[in-house]
Design an enzyme around this catalytic site. Structure first.
Site, PDB file in Angstrom:
ATOM      1  N   HIS A   1      68.015  14.494  58.133  1.00 31.83           N
ATOM      2  CA  HIS A   1      68.355  15.738  58.836  1.00 31.83           C
ATOM      3  C   HIS A   1      68.965  16.759  57.886  1.00 31.83           C
ATOM      4  O   HIS A   1      69.748  16.423  56.996  1.00 31.83           O
ATOM      5  CB  HIS A   1      69.248  15.475  60.050  1.00 31.83           C
ATOM      6  CG  HIS A   1      70.657  15.063  59.767  1.00 31.83           C
ATOM      7  ND1 HIS A   1      71.663  15.973  59.502  1.00 31.83           N
ATOM      8  CD2 HIS A   1      71.244  13.845  59.749  1.00 31.83           C
ATOM      9  CE1 HIS A   1      72.808  15.326  59.339  1.00 31.83           C
ATOM     10  NE2 HIS A   1      72.585  14.039  59.464  1.00 31.83           N
TER      11      HIS A   1
ATOM     12  N   HIS B   1      82.243  13.791  56.499  1.00 34.32           N
ATOM     13  CA  HIS B   1      82.641  14.978  57.258  1.00 34.32           C
ATOM     14  C   HIS B   1      83.900  15.607  56.669  1.00 34.32           C
ATOM     15  O   HIS B   1      84.799  16.037  57.404  1.00 34.32           O
ATOM     16  CB  HIS B   1      82.836  14.643  58.735  1.00 34.32           C
ATOM     17  CG  HIS B   1      81.534  14.515  59.482  1.00 34.32           C
ATOM     18  ND1 HIS B   1      81.444  14.620  60.846  1.00 34.32           N
ATOM     19  CD2 HIS B   1      80.264  14.312  59.051  1.00 34.32           C
ATOM     20  CE1 HIS B   1      80.182  14.479  61.224  1.00 34.32           C
ATOM     21  NE2 HIS B   1      79.455  14.279  60.140  1.00 34.32           N
TER      22      HIS B   1
ATOM     23  N   ASP C   1      70.054   8.286  56.316  1.00 35.78           N
ATOM     24  CA  ASP C   1      71.287   9.014  56.617  1.00 35.78           C
ATOM     25  C   ASP C   1      72.394   8.431  55.749  1.00 35.78           C
ATOM     26  O   ASP C   1      72.146   7.537  54.939  1.00 35.78           O
ATOM     27  CB  ASP C   1      71.627   8.906  58.116  1.00 35.78           C
ATOM     28  CG  ASP C   1      72.365  10.136  58.641  1.00 35.78           C
ATOM     29  OD1 ASP C   1      73.250  10.655  57.917  1.00 35.78           O
ATOM     30  OD2 ASP C   1      72.093  10.567  59.776  1.00 35.78           O
TER      31      ASP C   1
ATOM     32  N   ASP D   1      76.013  14.636  53.730  1.00 38.14           N
ATOM     33  CA  ASP D   1      75.567  14.318  55.089  1.00 38.14           C
ATOM     34  C   ASP D   1      74.876  15.553  55.671  1.00 38.14           C
ATOM     35  O   ASP D   1      75.544  16.455  56.143  1.00 38.14           O
ATOM     36  CB  ASP D   1      76.775  13.907  55.928  1.00 38.14           C
ATOM     37  CG  ASP D   1      76.424  13.548  57.358  1.00 38.14           C
ATOM     38  OD1 ASP D   1      75.226  13.433  57.672  1.00 38.14           O
ATOM     39  OD2 ASP D   1      77.365  13.401  58.168  1.00 38.14           O
TER      40      ASP D   1
ATOM     41  N   GLU E   1      70.805  17.473  63.944  1.00 36.49           N
ATOM     42  CA  GLU E   1      71.250  16.102  64.209  1.00 36.49           C
ATOM     43  C   GLU E   1      72.700  16.078  64.657  1.00 36.49           C
ATOM     44  O   GLU E   1      73.072  15.314  65.554  1.00 36.49           O
ATOM     45  CB  GLU E   1      71.066  15.251  62.947  1.00 36.49           C
ATOM     46  CG  GLU E   1      71.302  13.749  63.153  1.00 36.49           C
ATOM     47  CD  GLU E   1      72.723  13.305  62.840  1.00 36.49           C
ATOM     48  OE1 GLU E   1      73.021  12.108  62.990  1.00 36.49           O
ATOM     49  OE2 GLU E   1      73.567  14.161  62.449  1.00 36.49           O
ATOM     50  N   GLU E   2      73.521  16.899  64.023  1.00 34.59           N
ATOM     51  CA  GLU E   2      74.967  16.806  64.203  1.00 34.59           C
ATOM     52  C   GLU E   2      75.433  17.163  65.610  1.00 34.59           C
ATOM     53  O   GLU E   2      76.548  16.834  65.995  1.00 34.59           O
ATOM     54  CB  GLU E   2      75.681  17.708  63.185  1.00 34.59           C
ATOM     55  CG  GLU E   2      75.463  17.313  61.724  1.00 34.59           C
ATOM     56  CD  GLU E   2      76.161  16.020  61.340  1.00 34.59           C
ATOM     57  OE1 GLU E   2      76.859  15.429  62.193  1.00 34.59           O
ATOM     58  OE2 GLU E   2      76.013  15.597  60.186  1.00 34.59           O
TER      59      GLU E   2
END
Length: 356
Positions: free
Chosen positions: A65, A321, A234, A177, A211-212
């Site tokens: 993603h 994150h 991922d 990410d 995606e998030e």
């Protein structure tokens, strides 16, 4: 990692790609992968696909993603301070006192996330972690009128931090990410294009969106592509640093290879083939178990159109994150090697079914 591949990774990570506004990063991805694909395309919402050996069988989707977590302008005060909402799993506690970019229709606007210094809060007995409504951005203006000349409601916001080599093969960035997933899909296509062995499968490298905030892009592109097999790349939580419980979260180490996930959406026969290929290629693997869901695009791809045999390959990532996500480039480089070997192992028309 070869120099051109590292430069591609840097461009991907440094190009802002906030969730729902991924087009800048998607342009970087398409420009790179078009050199190895027979055809490239994008759909209405910006999911991008690059195809090799079109018409081959089975059709394999390699997906990562493109979006990164972000903030969005939601309100401007009379004094010109910008309040925000989050898009994805933003942690307000580590977002304070950060430099940011607001991505407007007229170009980037710099700002900082305000933070009250400890001198002004040391007498507060019950200090609590900030919540998203506590965050505000200072654009350096004095009024709402000035602020609204620069930004508008709905403008996405990303942090400024960019790619940096820490030491050895370890790298740090704000958005591995999951640009590492889209990088791996593109690099797999390059390896297959340069490999003289005969490829029987059709390979579709995918850089999907959103995606998030709900795995939305993967749902869209898996439905329209109709793949026979899907490999999803991922990041996963590395647990090899202080205060993280291995008994609760498993033992995953940076530098020890990518992980394979077992259970749930991961088709046991696809996972078994990946393990066989890894042993043949001497690619080190780590293993993770899941209960109900993986929290990745695999969760929605595997049940599309009655069930697509799928597997999740993950890159160990410390401090996910955050502005300082940390990965091993050696771990990352092993993922396209694994996926290319998997694609080359497929016989024409091969399918994966649970043995009963």
């Amino acid at each position: 990692m070869r120099d051109a591949s590292l430069d591609f990774l840097k461009r991907l990570v440094n190009t802002p790609s906030p969730v729902g506004h991924e087009y800048r990063g998607q342009r970087v991805w398409l420009d790179y992968v078009s050199a190895f694909a027979e055809e490239t395309s994008s759909d209405a919402y910006g999911n991008c696909v690059a195809v090799l050996n079109k018409g081959g069988s089975p059709r394999v989707m390699l997906a990562g993603h493109a979006d990164e977590i972000a903030l969005v302008v939601s309100y401007v005060t009379d004094e010109g301070f910008v309040h925000v909402r989050r898009m994805g799993g933003v942690d307000p506690a580590i977002t304070r006192a950060q430099r940011v970019v607001v991505h407007t229709r007229n170009g980037p606007v710099r700002g900082v996330v305000g933070n009250v210094p400890p001198h002004l809060t040391k007498f507060e007995k019950d200090r609590k972690l900030p919540e998203i409504q506590d965050l505000f951005i200072d654009l350096g203006v004095a009024s709402r009128k000035e602020a609204e000349k620069l930004v508008r409601i709905g403008d996405p916001i990303t942090l400024v931090d960019e790619f940096e080599l820490l030491r050895n093969d370890l790298a740090v960035a704000r958005a591995f990410d999951n640009r590492v997933g889209t990088w791996a899909a593109a690099e797999t296509l390059r390896l297959l294009r340069e490999n003289p062995k005969r490829l029987r499968a059709e390979v579709c490298a995918v850089s999907n969106i959103m995606e998030e905030t709900g795995l939305f892009g993967a749902r869209q592109i898996a439905y329209s592509l109709r793949p026979d097999i899907a490999l999803v790349v991922d990041v996963t939580h590395a647990t090899d640093y202080p205060t993280v419980s291995k008994t609760q979260h498993g033992d995953v180490r940076v530098g020890a290879g990518p992980t394979l996930t077992h259970g749930g959406c991961n088709h046991p026969e696809v996972v078994a083939r990946l393990e066989t290929v890894a042993r043949t290629r001497r690619i080190p693997l780590q293993h993770e178990a899941m209960s109900s869901t993986s929290g990745t695009d695999t969760d929605v791809i595997f049940w599309t159109r009655g069930g697509i045999p799928s597997a999740l390959i993950s890159l160990p990532n410390r401090y996910m994150h955050s502005p300082v996500e940390l990965i091993s480039l050696k771990d990352l480089n092993r993922i396209p090697d694994l996926m290319a070997a998997f694609a080359l192992s497929l016989k024409r028309g091969e399918t994966f079914r649970v043995k009963i």
